[in-house]
Design a protein around this motif. Structure first.
Motif: not given
Length: 659
Positions: A23-28, A35-38, A637-648, A650-656
């Motif tokens: 259960k890692d943070v995927l984005f904020t 989280y990744t699990d959801e 909405l992307k201009k109104e909120f700050e979205v930060k993706i954790q690329p590493d 996400f890459a791990s989730i894609k591989k899995q």
């Protein structure tokens, strides 16, 4: 219904397999972690259900998922979660969902068997109702009970049930049906009503009983074996609306003549299905050859229609024309369906049992099991104090909770050493129980009985309150529905309502996208059809001579035979029938053979292809405009909120997920 539209937003509530154990943070979104699990759980649930392959692509799916969560964040930001309607609907949904967890298999099986036994019968009954709200004040409840009791005495003394119903029943439909409810079987009435009807003999009147509508008495008029269900097709000519200045002939006579002409065509050997497609005025069934969904007794609003349908004995039997309150009909029997076996119906019956008032019996059984699971601590001193407070006013349904006792906030029950219930809720429970008209004496014994019922209620409530902790799948479903409900309210506010009220914006959209709102070439035509080629050739000659449709019909439909049928309207060039003609032009066409019918057209008007007026396509324009607004919304909405993706991550989730 609102839930139907919610399915557009809520990620589908189906079983899943969680591939990611971490259960890692995927984005904020504005520091709110997701989280990744959801993400993995939702992706796997939708993988086989998504038709668009681009949405199965993990990069694209992440964009969709972030867009979804941005909308939810927006809903929370503007406080939609605080709305009373939202909270009430969420509570209502949770109540429905929790019923799946508040069950006892033994009791459920008994109720399923009872329901099936009742489904083998149909009961015809009349009733008298005295209205009283299920949460009515004790004095109102007592008044209603006394009134139904007095009514029952009148009937027992020999007065006619129908006359008493006409005079005293508060069911609004009594003016039309004299209290007669027709035939019904299990699940057609609320459970207490069903119980009373099935436990009363033919010709007898039940004891007074209560449902959520009020107090009733029921007279059972007849019991018979369940007729099952039937599938039929019909041809319908609607009852014409009454118009005072309508010239003769009477429009009702015209409808009767039309249905009789159609019946003659059927007797001449013409296809029922083709005639239904051409002439039936039931727009929902006509394209299907008049076929209706299967139905049983009491499921339609016309007893005449049901009785004729069930009177047909053999497959493909066709009724004579008959009249209902809606118009004229001819019915064809497609299939008879006998009552299925219990084994075939068990799953269906279990679902029905859980959805109606029978579920209360299941909940009560569950409470007994929970008592053995939870630790219960009862305060006997507090219970003794309650026994001193309660008075004989309870039996008159006038007792009220005293307002000056200092002991009310002390606990009377503790569940699992976690939930403490004070005296006050129990006193309120006692006051509410007055409407049950309990006669248990003395008062001390009454308090003991009510306390046991109160414990059942509280342990079940405690179990229900902790379903999210007990069952992870329940928590996931509730989280998803909660988000979907918020998103519905947000879309209604930001997109749907805006699209309806933004008259300038929608007009500009219509003008800028006019190419999407075009009529094809259209023709105003009279369509003549016959199964006899010689008849259609005669009709063609008469048409060319300028004879009216009425004259053509009069000349060709002779000796009681309907040789030709007429239909007029405006059709686009790709209409199924018109496309069978080559080079449709103004005037009388050639003859075309289609599905064993010969057709000719008299084209009276030609309308060239061109743009539709706004009034002609308003619904489609509004729908398109809504989609246009929504497609630009996520970018805003992307201009109104700050979205930060954790690329590493996400890459791990894609591989899995791609393994």
């Amino acid at each position: 219904m609102r839930i139907t539209r919610l399915l557009f937003f809520v990620f589908l509530l189906t079983p899943y397999v969680v591939l990611a154990q971490t259960k890692d943070v995927l984005f904020t979104i504005d520091s709110h972690p997701y989280y990744t699990d959801e993400f993995v759980r939702v992706y796997n649930k939708n993988l086989d259900l998504v038709k668009d392959d681009s949405q199965k692509n993990l990069d694209n799916y992440l964009e969709l998922y972030i867009g979804y969560k941005l909308k939810v964040e927006k809903a929370y930001k503007i406080g939609l979660q605080n709305g009373a309607n939202y909270q009430n609907e969420l509570k209502s949904y949770r109540t429905q969902l929790s019923k799946n967890y508040l069950s006892d298999s033994k009791v459920t099986n008994e109720l399923v068997q009872e329901a099936y036994d009742r489904l083998l019968q149909e009961i015809r009954a009349s009733h008298i109702l005295v209205l009283v709200d299920e949460n009515a004040a004790p004095e109102d409840t007592l008044k209603a009970y006394q009134k139904i009791t007095d009514i029952k005495k009148r009937i027992e003394s020999g007065e006619d049930f129908i006359k008493v119903a006409q005079q005293f029943s508060e069911d609004p439909s009594v003016k039309e049906n004299n209290g007669d409810l027709g035939y019904f079987s299990a699940f057609r009435m609320v459970y207490p009503f069903e119980n009373a009807a099935f436990s009363t003999s033919v010709g007898k009147v039940s004891k007074a009983f209560r449902t959520r509508f009020g107090y009733h008495i029921v007279k059972v008029v007849d019991k018979r074996a369940n007729r099952g269900e039937v599938t039929v097709a019909h041809i319908m000519i609607l009852k014409p609306a009454s118009v005072s200045d309508k010239p003769s002939p009477n429009p009702e006579d015209k409808a009767k003549v039309t249905i009789e002409d159609i019946y003659k065509k059927i007797q001449q050997g013409e296809s029922f299905e083709s005639l239904a497609q051409q002439f039936s005025e039931d727009k929902s069934s006509a394209p299907k050859g008049g076929v209706l969904q299967r139905f049983g007794s009491g499921q339609l609003s016309s007893e005449e229609f049901e009785n004729v349908a069930f009177s047909l004995k053999n497959i493909n039997d066709i009724s004579a024309p008959f009249q209902s309150q809606f118009g004229w009909h001819i019915i064809k029997l497609i299939e008879k369906h006998t009552v299925r076996t219990l084994a075939d119906m068990k799953t269906e019956l279990e679902e029905k049992v859980k959805k109606d008032e029978r579920s209360l019996l299941i909940s009560n059984s569950l409470a007994k099991k929970l008592r053995s699971t939870y630790s219960l601590s009862k305060d006997q001193k507090a219970l003794a104090a309650v026994k001193k407070i309660l008075t004989n006013d309870f039996y008159a349904q006038t007792w009220e909770v005293p307002s000056n006792s200092k002991d009310f906030e002390k606990p009377i029950l503790v569940i699992n050493k976690k939930k403490s219930i004070a005296v006050t809720p129990f006193l309120n429970f006692i006051q509410a129980q007055q409407k049950s008209n309990l006669k248990i004496k003395p008062l001390s014994k009454l308090v003991d009985v009510l306390f046991e019922k109160f414990i059942d209620e509280q342990v079940t409530a405690y179990y229900n309150e902790n379903l999210e902790n007990e069952f992870p799948e329940f928590r996931y479903v509730m989280d998803e529905y909660r988000d979907g409900l918020l998103l519905f309210d947000l879309m209604d506010r930001e997109i749907w309502t805006r699209a309806k009220s933004d008259t300038i914006g929608i007009q500009d959209f219509y003008k800028n996208h006019l190419v999407n709102y075009q009529w094809k070439k259209r023709f105003g035509v009279d369509i003549l059809s016959s199964t006899d080629q010689s008849v259609i050739e005669k009709a063609k000659q008469l048409m060319k001579k300028g004879k009216s449709l009425e004259v053509i019909k009069e000349k060709l439909n002779t000796e009681g035979k309907v040789n030709i049928m007429l239909k007029s309207g405006v059709f686009e060039e790709d209409d199924a029938l018109l496309s069978s003609f080559k080079n449709v032009t103004k005037g009388v066409s050639g003859i075309v053979l289609k599905d064993n019918y010969y057709f000719i057209l008299n084209v009276t008007e030609v309308k060239e292809a061109g743009p539709k007026l706004f009034t002609e396509c308003k619904g489609k324009v509004m729908s398109d405009y809504q989609q246009f607004l929504e497609s630009n919304w996520v970018n805003e909405l992307k201009k109104e909120f700050e979205v930060k993706i954790q690329p590493d991550v996400f890459a791990s989730i894609k591989k899995q997920l791609q393994q």
